[in-house]
Design a protein around this motif. Structure first.
Motif, PDB file in Angstrom:
ATOM      1  N   SER A 179      38.396  41.882  50.911  1.00 37.25           N
ATOM      2  CA  SER A 179      37.830  43.075  50.274  1.00 37.25           C
ATOM      3  C   SER A 179      38.029  44.270  51.184  1.00 37.25           C
ATOM      4  O   SER A 179      37.902  44.162  52.396  1.00 37.25           O
ATOM      5  CB  SER A 179      36.337  42.876  49.991  1.00 37.25           C
ATOM      6  OG  SER A 179      35.607  42.632  51.180  1.00 37.25           O
ATOM      7  N   ARG A 238      39.170  46.908  46.530  1.00 37.86           N
ATOM      8  CA  ARG A 238      40.298  46.037  46.260  1.00 37.86           C
ATOM      9  C   ARG A 238      40.111  44.732  47.027  1.00 37.86           C
ATOM     10  O   ARG A 238      39.288  44.662  47.939  1.00 37.86           O
ATOM     11  CB  ARG A 238      41.605  46.712  46.678  1.00 37.86           C
ATOM     12  CG  ARG A 238      41.900  48.013  45.952  1.00 37.86           C
ATOM     13  CD  ARG A 238      43.156  48.658  46.470  1.00 37.86           C
ATOM     14  NE  ARG A 238      44.323  47.784  46.270  1.00 37.86           N
ATOM     15  CZ  ARG A 238      45.518  48.016  46.808  1.00 37.86           C
ATOM     16  NH1 ARG A 238      45.710  49.054  47.606  1.00 37.86           N
ATOM     17  NH2 ARG A 238      46.522  47.185  46.575  1.00 37.86           N
ATOM     18  N   ASP A 277      38.841  40.768  42.872  1.00 39.52           N
ATOM     19  CA  ASP A 277      39.546  40.372  41.655  1.00 39.52           C
ATOM     20  C   ASP A 277      38.993  39.070  41.076  1.00 39.52           C
ATOM     21  O   ASP A 277      38.851  38.927  39.854  1.00 39.52           O
ATOM     22  CB  ASP A 277      41.034  40.207  41.947  1.00 39.52           C
ATOM     23  CG  ASP A 277      41.737  41.538  42.179  1.00 39.52           C
ATOM     24  OD1 ASP A 277      41.053  42.586  42.170  1.00 39.52           O
ATOM     25  OD2 ASP A 277      42.965  41.529  42.396  1.00 39.52           O
ATOM     26  N   ALA A 328      35.626  39.745  39.442  1.00 39.45           N
ATOM     27  CA  ALA A 328      35.781  40.496  38.193  1.00 39.45           C
ATOM     28  C   ALA A 328      36.046  39.534  37.042  1.00 39.45           C
ATOM     29  O   ALA A 328      35.498  39.691  35.931  1.00 39.45           O
ATOM     30  CB  ALA A 328      36.909  41.510  38.325  1.00 39.45           C
ATOM     31  N   GLU A 329      36.872  38.517  37.295  1.00 39.45           N
ATOM     32  CA  GLU A 329      37.174  37.532  36.254  1.00 39.45           C
ATOM     33  C   GLU A 329      35.987  36.607  35.994  1.00 39.45           C
ATOM     34  O   GLU A 329      35.695  36.259  34.853  1.00 39.45           O
ATOM     35  CB  GLU A 329      38.406  36.719  36.642  1.00 39.45           C
ATOM     36  CG  GLU A 329      39.682  37.532  36.748  1.00 39.45           C
ATOM     37  CD  GLU A 329      40.048  38.226  35.448  1.00 39.45           C
ATOM     38  OE1 GLU A 329      39.769  37.650  34.363  1.00 39.45           O
ATOM     39  OE2 GLU A 329      40.606  39.331  35.512  1.00 39.45           O
ATOM     40  N   ILE A 378      46.122  35.280  41.199  1.00 40.21           N
ATOM     41  CA  ILE A 378      45.314  36.216  41.986  1.00 40.21           C
ATOM     42  C   ILE A 378      45.474  35.908  43.473  1.00 40.21           C
ATOM     43  O   ILE A 378      45.666  36.817  44.293  1.00 40.21           O
ATOM     44  CB  ILE A 378      43.836  36.169  41.568  1.00 40.21           C
ATOM     45  CG1 ILE A 378      43.663  36.735  40.157  1.00 40.21           C
ATOM     46  CG2 ILE A 378      42.959  36.948  42.553  1.00 40.21           C
ATOM     47  CD1 ILE A 378      42.265  36.588  39.595  1.00 40.21           C
ATOM     48  N   LYS A 401      48.855  36.986  44.780  1.00 38.93           N
ATOM     49  CA  LYS A 401      48.929  38.451  44.907  1.00 38.93           C
ATOM     50  C   LYS A 401      48.539  38.902  46.309  1.00 38.93           C
ATOM     51  O   LYS A 401      49.056  39.900  46.829  1.00 38.93           O
ATOM     52  CB  LYS A 401      48.007  39.096  43.868  1.00 38.93           C
ATOM     53  CG  LYS A 401      47.884  40.593  43.938  1.00 38.93           C
ATOM     54  CD  LYS A 401      46.909  41.090  42.878  1.00 38.93           C
ATOM     55  CE  LYS A 401      46.673  42.594  43.001  1.00 38.93           C
ATOM     56  NZ  LYS A 401      45.686  43.076  41.993  1.00 38.93           N
ATOM     57  N   TYR A 402      47.639  38.163  46.947  1.00 34.44           N
ATOM     58  CA  TYR A 402      47.154  38.524  48.271  1.00 34.44           C
ATOM     59  C   TYR A 402      47.661  37.590  49.363  1.00 34.44           C
ATOM     60  O   TYR A 402      47.097  37.497  50.449  1.00 34.44           O
ATOM     61  CB  TYR A 402      45.620  38.546  48.264  1.00 34.44           C
ATOM     62  CG  TYR A 402      45.066  39.620  47.358  1.00 34.44           C
ATOM     63  CD1 TYR A 402      45.013  40.953  47.778  1.00 34.44           C
ATOM     64  CD2 TYR A 402      44.627  39.314  46.072  1.00 34.44           C
ATOM     65  CE1 TYR A 402      44.516  41.937  46.953  1.00 34.44           C
ATOM     66  CE2 TYR A 402      44.143  40.315  45.240  1.00 34.44           C
ATOM     67  CZ  TYR A 402      44.093  41.622  45.688  1.00 34.44           C
ATOM     68  OH  TYR A 402      43.603  42.608  44.856  1.00 34.44           O
TER      69      TYR A 402
END
Length: 258
Positions: free
Chosen positions: A41, A50, A55, A58-59, A250, A253-254
């Protein structure tokens, strides 16, 4: 204001002798996050939160039927806000201190290894290469750089009597390591490697192969949150997300692995 309205509504319902039911428009799940700990974070230049934990939650909130609001805070303030009920929850490692004021979901959001990072030119490198456990680290006569307010560091590093210097956020620990203001960082491999991609002096840092510990990051809901009794539903939502292709995307992505 949301808290005030909730308390007023609850008080009115109590006075009328009926249970207080949270209305749909009040189901705003406020999760506090460390503001300088990418990729978990961080707050970007536009003051938007972010990160993988942002993420993921949020889901989870969407699946469980909540509106979701991430809140950026320094790590010590994250814990204070959750303890006081100013935030509904946080996504961190479970520690005995945090268990006193927050309850953890029954399923981890992510799991990952803690490894050691050290400068290539540090005279202590040979001793650190021989480290296989936290007890070995205590015998290595080194200074560990840790995040201010980090419960894992307090329990596993400081309470072992290991010299510790504190930094603000994970980014701060990396900068101190590069600046020779300590010997070693013991932290989540994914977090430190993410930061090293974008910081000057990263080529001077080496990650040692030994995994010190595998740790879980959990959603933890404040005991003072009106949603604490919803933890079973949130746990179910986490399991549903982890069973979907979206979860892996997800993490990728990171730069993280399932």
């Amino acid at each position: 204001m949301r808290r005030r309205h909730f308390l007023l509504g609850a008080a009115t319902a109590f006075a009328l002798g009926r249970p207080y039911v949270v209305r749909a428009e009040e189901k705003l799940l406020r999760i506090a996050y460390p503001d300088k700990s990418p990729p978990s974070s961080w707050e970007d230049d536009d003051r938007h939160m972010r990160g993988v934990m942002v993420d993921l939650m949020a889901e989870v909130a969407k699946i469980a039927g909540y509106r979701f609001q991430p809140i950026a805070r320094p790590l010590p303030r994250v814990q204070i806000d959750v303890e006081n009920g100013e935030a509904d929850g946080m996504c961190l490692v479970v520690t005995p201190a945090r268990q006193k004021y927050a309850l953890a979901a029954g399923e981890a959001l992510t799991t990952g290894p803690i490894t050691l990072f050290v400068r290539r030119d540090n005279p202590a490198l040979p001793r650190l290469q021989a480290v296989r456990s936290l007890d070995d680290l205590a015998r290595a006569d080194v200074t560990v750089i840790g995040i201010t307010g980090n419960g894992w560091v307090k329990k596993n590093i400081e309470e072992r009597g290991i010299r510790t210097r504190h930094a603000s956020g994970t980014i701060g620990t990396v900068r101190m390591l590069i600046g020779r203001r300590g010997d070693v960082v013991a932290d989540m491999s994914s977090q430190i490697n993410w930061i090293l991609k974008n910081v000057e002096g990263a080529a001077d840092i080496v990650e040692l192969p030994t995994v010190i510990e595998q740790i879980d990051w959990h959603l933890q809901i404040s005991r003072k949150s009106p949603f604490v009794d919803d933890l079973p539903a949130m746990t179910a939502a986490i399991k549903e997300l982890k069973a979907s292709p979206l979860y892996e995307s997800i993490l990728k992505k990171y730069g993280m692995k399932v």
